[in-house]
Design a protein around this motif. Structure first.
Motif, PDB file in Angstrom:
ATOM      1  N   GLY A 148      17.150  49.951 -26.361  1.00  0.00           N
ATOM      2  CA  GLY A 148      16.036  50.491 -26.087  1.00  0.00           C
ATOM      3  C   GLY A 148      15.683  50.951 -24.615  1.00  0.00           C
ATOM      4  O   GLY A 148      14.818  51.074 -24.129  1.00  0.00           O
ATOM      5  N   ARG A 149      16.883  51.039 -23.647  1.00  0.00           N
ATOM      6  CA  ARG A 149      16.733  51.131 -22.291  1.00  0.00           C
ATOM      7  C   ARG A 149      17.995  51.823 -21.781  1.00  0.00           C
ATOM      8  O   ARG A 149      19.133  51.742 -22.590  1.00  0.00           O
ATOM      9  CB  ARG A 149      16.319  49.846 -21.742  1.00  0.00           C
ATOM     10  N   ARG A 150      18.102  52.468 -20.521  1.00  0.00           N
ATOM     11  CA  ARG A 150      19.154  53.266 -20.220  1.00  0.00           C
ATOM     12  C   ARG A 150      20.045  52.259 -19.839  1.00  0.00           C
ATOM     13  O   ARG A 150      19.873  51.173 -19.272  1.00  0.00           O
ATOM     14  CB  ARG A 150      18.569  54.076 -18.942  1.00  0.00           C
ATOM     15  N   CYS A 151      21.456  52.589 -19.804  1.00  0.00           N
ATOM     16  CA  CYS A 151      22.604  52.029 -19.568  1.00  0.00           C
ATOM     17  C   CYS A 151      23.126  52.840 -18.221  1.00  0.00           C
ATOM     18  O   CYS A 151      23.864  53.878 -18.535  1.00  0.00           O
ATOM     19  CB  CYS A 151      23.711  51.479 -20.600  1.00  0.00           C
ATOM     20  N   ARG A 152      23.046  52.327 -17.147  1.00  0.00           N
ATOM     21  CA  ARG A 152      23.461  53.001 -15.866  1.00  0.00           C
ATOM     22  C   ARG A 152      24.573  52.221 -15.308  1.00  0.00           C
ATOM     23  O   ARG A 152      25.057  52.775 -14.105  1.00  0.00           O
ATOM     24  CB  ARG A 152      22.345  53.082 -14.964  1.00  0.00           C
ATOM     25  N   GLU A 153      25.174  51.268 -15.783  1.00  0.00           N
ATOM     26  CA  GLU A 153      26.114  50.646 -15.183  1.00  0.00           C
ATOM     27  C   GLU A 153      27.565  50.497 -15.616  1.00  0.00           C
ATOM     28  O   GLU A 153      27.263  50.244 -16.938  1.00  0.00           O
ATOM     29  CB  GLU A 153      25.879  49.219 -14.308  1.00  0.00           C
ATOM     30  N   LEU A 154      28.718  50.528 -15.282  1.00  0.00           N
ATOM     31  CA  LEU A 154      29.936  50.203 -15.973  1.00  0.00           C
ATOM     32  C   LEU A 154      30.755  49.445 -15.070  1.00  0.00           C
ATOM     33  O   LEU A 154      30.783  49.751 -13.757  1.00  0.00           O
ATOM     34  CB  LEU A 154      30.713  51.632 -16.283  1.00  0.00           C
ATOM     35  N   ALA A 155      31.174  48.414 -15.574  1.00  0.00           N
ATOM     36  CA  ALA A 155      32.360  47.730 -14.822  1.00  0.00           C
ATOM     37  C   ALA A 155      33.691  48.114 -15.645  1.00  0.00           C
ATOM     38  O   ALA A 155      33.779  47.706 -16.913  1.00  0.00           O
ATOM     39  CB  ALA A 155      32.093  46.167 -15.153  1.00  0.00           C
ATOM     40  N   TYR A 156      34.756  48.241 -14.845  1.00  0.00           N
ATOM     41  CA  TYR A 156      36.194  48.665 -15.574  1.00  0.00           C
ATOM     42  C   TYR A 156      36.793  47.426 -15.922  1.00  0.00           C
ATOM     43  O   TYR A 156      37.173  46.574 -15.285  1.00  0.00           O
ATOM     44  CB  TYR A 156      36.912  49.429 -14.412  1.00  0.00           C
ATOM     45  N   PRO A 157      37.108  47.361 -17.260  1.00  0.00           N
ATOM     46  CA  PRO A 157      37.871  46.276 -17.875  1.00  0.00           C
ATOM     47  C   PRO A 157      39.361  46.205 -16.856  1.00  0.00           C
ATOM     48  O   PRO A 157      39.962  47.029 -16.511  1.00  0.00           O
ATOM     49  CB  PRO A 157      38.233  46.791 -19.195  1.00  0.00           C
ATOM     50  N   TYR A 158      39.636  44.972 -16.666  1.00  0.00           N
ATOM     51  CA  TYR A 158      40.824  44.611 -15.876  1.00  0.00           C
ATOM     52  C   TYR A 158      40.573  45.133 -14.472  1.00  0.00           C
ATOM     53  O   TYR A 158      41.675  45.071 -13.678  1.00  0.00           O
ATOM     54  CB  TYR A 158      42.080  45.336 -16.426  1.00  0.00           C
ATOM     55  N   GLY A 159      39.634  45.638 -14.132  1.00  0.00           N
ATOM     56  CA  GLY A 159      39.301  46.492 -12.642  1.00  0.00           C
ATOM     57  C   GLY A 159      40.370  47.651 -12.540  1.00  0.00           C
ATOM     58  O   GLY A 159      40.272  48.097 -11.424  1.00  0.00           O
TER      59      GLY A 159
END
Length: 456
Positions: free
Chosen positions: A180-191
């Protein structure tokens, strides 16, 4: 000491670019410690006192690292993969005042299942158990931030465009629906990331009056930063500064470019994670007064092949169709801004079809679509979208009280996710990259053009 212990492979975590991050001055691997700024982001995975594994760090060692580094920086601790055992250190980190963020692979959160990827075959499934949505919800309610680590921890650079979009879109959507809240970040799998991955989920606003002091938009730097923060909070990753270029606001290309440099420095200083692009909104009379070179410097998003042209607010000048041909004759593609707000066009939407046939792209205003500019303007904008005559949606943000920044409300009104993404991501990204425009998503069912224009 970076805290990047136990990565799936040596390179993971070295690029933790978070395109919607609001943390100030995140530090990656700068090397020169003299340039390190206020905040430091540490990347961890599993936490256990007994599991000896490349992914795992003992809790006492993690806390010693954080205490030592907290003497010099404001520390943020991130935990990739949402391993359940990582939560054992959260209370101690919270007592230290450390901001915590979890990056979750949504497929595994559905049942708190062990992370199952080829690199971890044969490892202890108990230690690989991930947090369930109930657990993540509890952490989020205590102030822990939840970001995306894609759906299934894939190698993003190896995916097709459709697979890539699915991994990023579906994980973001599920996180937002569950929490119920915004998702504003992404971490790339394996970088792992490249230009295609970085741009795959960008929401780009190619119309704003964010540069302070040049027109009727942002009055000062505080105004401009407020617009930028609002745009970033709405999920926008890049915004074009398109000040008026007309008689009452005769902005020069030099002034626009200087304003962009000034505001870019301020955005970096304030840690606002949004990319600022150059541009201008050129009135019809200025097309005859400015040189071709000057007009190209006002190219939309810094692309000299596209020029944003302002539709007059009252009359529909007969030469507008001729202007499209003239602009194309000297090598630029005209993008016609907010025609839906012109009364003459509202009375005859077929005029827009003629502009498109002449080679123009059409940009409507987000506030037109969501009704903030009145019912007649809203009806015109929606009919143009339904007719397949719109190529872009822009905010035309001026200040907090005049056409607020943000595109998400308009996307919801469109009601067709592939089309909304095409209007706010795919087409703007193609303009930014100077690539061919992608094909418009195929509608499932649409009435005929005449019926759509007449409201049938």
């Amino acid at each position: 000491m970076s805290g990047r212990q136990g990565d799936h492979r040596e390179e993971e975590g070295r690029d933790r670019r978070s395109r919607r991050s609001t943390w100030e001055d995140e530090v990656q691997d700068h090397g020169d410690q003299s340039s390190v700024s206020r905040s430091l982001v540490l990347c961890y995975h599993a936490v256990s006192p007994s599991w000896e594994h490349r992914l795992c760090i003992p809790p006492d060692l993690l806390l010693r690292q954080v205490r030592a580094l907290s003497r010099f920086w404001t520390v943020h601790a991130t935990f990739d993969d949402a391993f359940r055992n990582a939560a054992t250190v959260f209370p101690a980190l919270e007592r230290l005042g450390v901001t915590i963020q979890i990056f979750v692979c949504t497929r595994y959160a559905r049942a708190g299942a062990p992370l199952s990827i080829p690199e971890l075959v044969g490892d202890d499934p108990v230690q690989l158990a991930t947090m369930s949505w109930d657990e993540l919800r509890e952490h989020a309610n205590r102030g822990v931030r939840i970001g995306s680590h894609a759906v299934s921890h894939p190698h993003l650079t190896r995916l097709s465009d459709a697979e890539l979009q699915g991994q990023l879109r579906d994980s973001k959507g599920e996180i937002e629906a569950e929490l119920g809240r915004r998702c504003r970040e992404l971490a790339y799998p394996y970088g792992e990331q490249d230009e295609r991955v970085r741009r795959s989920d960008d929401v780009i606003d190619l119309h704003s009056h964010i540069l302070p002091g040049l027109d009727d938009g942002a009055v000062d730097l505080a105004d401009a930063l407020e617009i930028a923060r609002a745009a970033a909070a709405d999920g926008i990753t890049a915004i074009a500064a398109t000040p008026h270029v007309r008689e009452d606001y005769p902005t020069t290309a030099d002034a626009m470019e200087s304003g962009v440099r000034y505001l870019r420095a301020a955005l970096e200083r304030e840690g606002i994670g949004i990319e600022l692009l150059p541009g201008g909104e050129v009135s019809l009379e200025q097309l005859d007064r400015l040189s071709h070179d000057e007009l190209r410097r006002f190219g939309l998003a810094g692309n000299s092949n596209f020029l944003l042209i302002e539709t007059p607010y009252w009359d529909f000048p007969p030469p507008l169709g001729e202007v499209v041909g003239r602009v194309r004759s000297f090598g630029m593609n005209p993008v016609i801004a907010h025609p839906e707000r012109n009364p003459a066009i509202q009375a005859d939407l077929g005029k827009v079809a003629a502009l498109v046939d002449a080679g123009a792209l059409i940009q409507v205003t987000a506030a037109s679509l969501d009704g903030r500019l009145g019912s007649r303007t809203r009806a015109s904008a929606r009919k143009l979208v339904d007719a397949g005559l719109v190529h872009l949606v822009g905010s035309d943000a001026h200040t907090a009280g005049i056409r607020d920044a943000g595109l998400s409300g308009a996307c919801k009104v469109i009601g067709n996710e592939p089309l909304a993404r095409w209007l706010t991501e795919s087409v703007p990204a193609a303009i930014v990259r100077n690539e061919p425009l992608p094909p418009r998503p195929t509608p499932t069912r649409r009435p005929g053009l005449l019926a759509r224009l007449l409201g049938g």
